[in-house]
Motif scaffolding. Structure first.
Motif, PDB file in Angstrom:
ATOM      1  N   LEU A 131       0.831  -1.205   0.000  1.00  0.00           N
ATOM      2  CA  LEU A 131       0.000   0.000   0.000  1.00  0.00           C
ATOM      3  C   LEU A 131       0.866   1.255   0.000  1.00  0.00           C
ATOM      4  CD1 LEU A 131      -2.742  -1.071   2.575  1.00  0.00           C
ATOM      5  CD2 LEU A 131      -2.890  -1.108   0.081  1.00  0.00           C
ATOM      6  N   GLU A 180       1.079   4.264  -2.820  1.00  0.00           N
ATOM      7  CA  GLU A 180       0.914   5.663  -2.404  1.00  0.00           C
ATOM      8  C   GLU A 180       2.098   6.511  -2.873  1.00  0.00           C
ATOM      9  OE1 GLU A 180      -0.024   8.009   1.778  1.00  0.00           O
ATOM     10  OE2 GLU A 180       1.187   6.169   1.824  1.00  0.00           O
ATOM     11  N   THR A 233      -4.834   5.220   1.112  1.00  0.00           N
ATOM     12  CA  THR A 233      -4.705   3.790   0.837  1.00  0.00           C
ATOM     13  C   THR A 233      -5.805   2.967   1.495  1.00  0.00           C
ATOM     14  OG1 THR A 233      -3.131   3.525   2.662  1.00  0.00           O
ATOM     15  CG2 THR A 233      -2.215   3.915   0.458  1.00  0.00           C
ATOM     16  N   LEU A 243      -8.346   1.823  -1.165  1.00  0.00           N
ATOM     17  CA  LEU A 243      -7.899   0.999  -2.290  1.00  0.00           C
ATOM     18  C   LEU A 243      -8.525  -0.391  -2.243  1.00  0.00           C
ATOM     19  CD1 LEU A 243      -4.057   1.748  -2.578  1.00  0.00           C
ATOM     20  CD2 LEU A 243      -5.890   2.586  -4.054  1.00  0.00           C
ATOM     21  N   PHE A 258      -5.593  -1.850  -9.235  1.00  0.00           N
ATOM     22  CA  PHE A 258      -6.250  -1.330  -8.039  1.00  0.00           C
ATOM     23  C   PHE A 258      -7.249  -0.248  -8.399  1.00  0.00           C
ATOM     24  CE2 PHE A 258      -2.196   0.887  -8.532  1.00  0.00           C
ATOM     25  CZ  PHE A 258      -2.533   2.227  -8.392  1.00  0.00           C
ATOM     26  N   LEU A 267      -9.325   3.093  -6.694  1.00  0.00           N
ATOM     27  CA  LEU A 267      -9.455   4.046  -5.604  1.00  0.00           C
ATOM     28  C   LEU A 267     -10.891   4.543  -5.558  1.00  0.00           C
ATOM     29  CD1 LEU A 267      -7.999   5.770  -3.411  1.00  0.00           C
ATOM     30  CD2 LEU A 267      -7.752   7.545  -5.170  1.00  0.00           C
ATOM     31  N   LYS A 286     -16.356   2.212  -1.043  1.00  0.00           N
ATOM     32  CA  LYS A 286     -15.370   1.126  -1.081  1.00  0.00           C
ATOM     33  C   LYS A 286     -15.979  -0.168  -0.548  1.00  0.00           C
ATOM     34  CE  LYS A 286     -10.925  -0.427   0.844  1.00  0.00           C
ATOM     35  NZ  LYS A 286     -11.304  -1.819   0.700  1.00  0.00           N
TER      36      LYS A 286
END
Length: 389
Positions: A70, A74, A87, A90, A246, A248, A255
């Motif tokens: 992570l 970043e 993060t 994510l 990934f 975001l 999320k």
């Protein structure tokens, strides 16, 4: 490092889709493959070492991401794109397209209108149609300096009730790297009309010297609550086969919804090597990437100059990034089907059919230039010779 890009790598008989599927796709294996969007370059040497070290452990059970991974993501996004990310927001997916399937399923409803900007990457059509959403086209406009967005029409589509915009940034196949001003206009419209932004930024790292990639969430603080940013190291470092990307999300609530959908699809966890690969290339891949981008920019210029010097009415569209060149054959007055036939049977070059990117791709073809200089030169020479005859 330079040798990696000068020599390339022999990929035949390795089950490479690009090389070993030629017979199936083109009807013959006697073509130089310049189609599938991966590279004929070896990945960073540090990656090979890391994968071997991981394999020596010889246990391949279920694997999760760690804080070091992570942190590496970043740092990469901040260092490369001057964009801070949380993060904790994510999620991981085997690829950007599975990720797009997930966000469309969760955050839109059947029959919702989703805007795309053709000519565009073919799966953009299928990820919408598969889930019974409605495609609304906002075609790019081709001018003397390449393609531009039609913002007036885009606003009208938003006014008419479009639920989301599926943005390709940088754009595949036309090679546009959207400017800060363009991204500001797009994101302002999304905020004004409360339109979700699904931003495919898989090519973000492959940008040429006079351009800069601007993530959507970098240019507009307000658009963050509407934006799902999809990124991956797969195009950047030629590791698409390791399947790791990934997403975001805008906030924790979104999320959580996305993660539930990824679990439903059975893709909420990556394979063991994907995590290792992602962390390794983001921590050690800078020098390799700098050399790659120089190589690709030189290849882009080579293709452009060779066609111009040939005197043939074949042009390349101005490109600022990606390793894909959009070739304009319209002035040859060759019907599209005949154009494909000449390229396969006479030039013996395998390119992507422009019409798969939308009807706007008639008499265009996409060329992959992620290969040694000599290979790209050979491919262009074959096309020039075929059309000269």
């Amino acid at each position: 490092m330079k040798e990696i890009f000068e020599q390339g790598i022999n990929r035949e008989n390795t089950n490479s889709a690009k090389w070993d599927a030629r017979e199936k796709f083109f009807g013959t294996s006697d073509v130089l493959p310049m189609w599938v969007a991966d590279m004929d370059f070896a990945a960073p040497p540090t990656l090979k070492d890391a994968l071997i070290k991981r394999a020596e452990h010889n246990a391949y059970g279920y694997t999760i991401q760690n804080d070091e991974l992570l942190h590496s993501i970043e740092n990469w996004v901040q260092g490369r794109h001057q964009t801070n990310i949380d993060t904790d927001l994510l999620s991981f997916s085997p690829g950007v397209i599975p990720g797009l399937h997930a966000v469309i399923q969760v955050f839109t409803e059947e029959n919702d209108q989703i805007v795309i900007q053709p000519p565009v990457y073919p799966p953009f059509f299928s990820v919408i149609e598969t889930h019974n959403r409605t495609i609304v086209e906002n075609p790019l406009v081709l001018g003397d300096n390449g393609y531009e967005m039609n913002f007036v029409e885009l606003e009208e589509l938003f006014k008419a009730g479009a639920k989301a915009l599926l943005l390709c940034s940088p754009h595949n196949p036309v090679g546009r790297v959207w400017t800060e001003e363009e991204m500001k206009k797009v994101t302002d419209l999304c905020v004004k009309y409360d339109v979700l932004l699904f931003s495919d930024e898989i090519h973000a790292d492959i940008v040429f010297s006079k351009s800069e990639h601007f993530p959507a969430i970098r240019v507009n603080e307000k658009v963050k609550e509407l934006t799902f940013t999809l990124m991956a190291p797969s195009k950047t470092f030629n590791i698409a086969g390791l399947q790791g990307s990934f997403i975001l999300s805008p906030n924790e609530e979104q999320k959580e919804k996305l993660d539930k959908q990824l679990q439903k699809q059975g893709i909420g966890m990556l394979n063991t090597f994907a995590y290792t690969a992602m962390q390794t290339v983001y921590e050690t891949g800078d020098e390799w990437l700098e050399e790659l981008n120089k190589t690709l920019e030189n290849n882009r210029d080579l293709v452009k100059n060779m066609f111009e010097e040939s005197g043939l009415p074949i042009r390349t569209v101005s490109s600022e990034g990606t390793y894909l060149v959009w070739i304009d054959f319209r002035e040859t007055d060759t019907p599209h089907d005949e154009l494909k036939k000449i390229l396969i049977e006479e030039a013996k070059v395998g390119l992507n059919d422009g019409t798969t990117f939308g009807k706007q791709g008639e008499q265009f073809m996409r060329m992959n230039i992620a290969a040694p200089h000599s290979t790209v030169e050979d491919g262009v020479n074959r096309i020039i010779e075929a059309f000269s005859e």
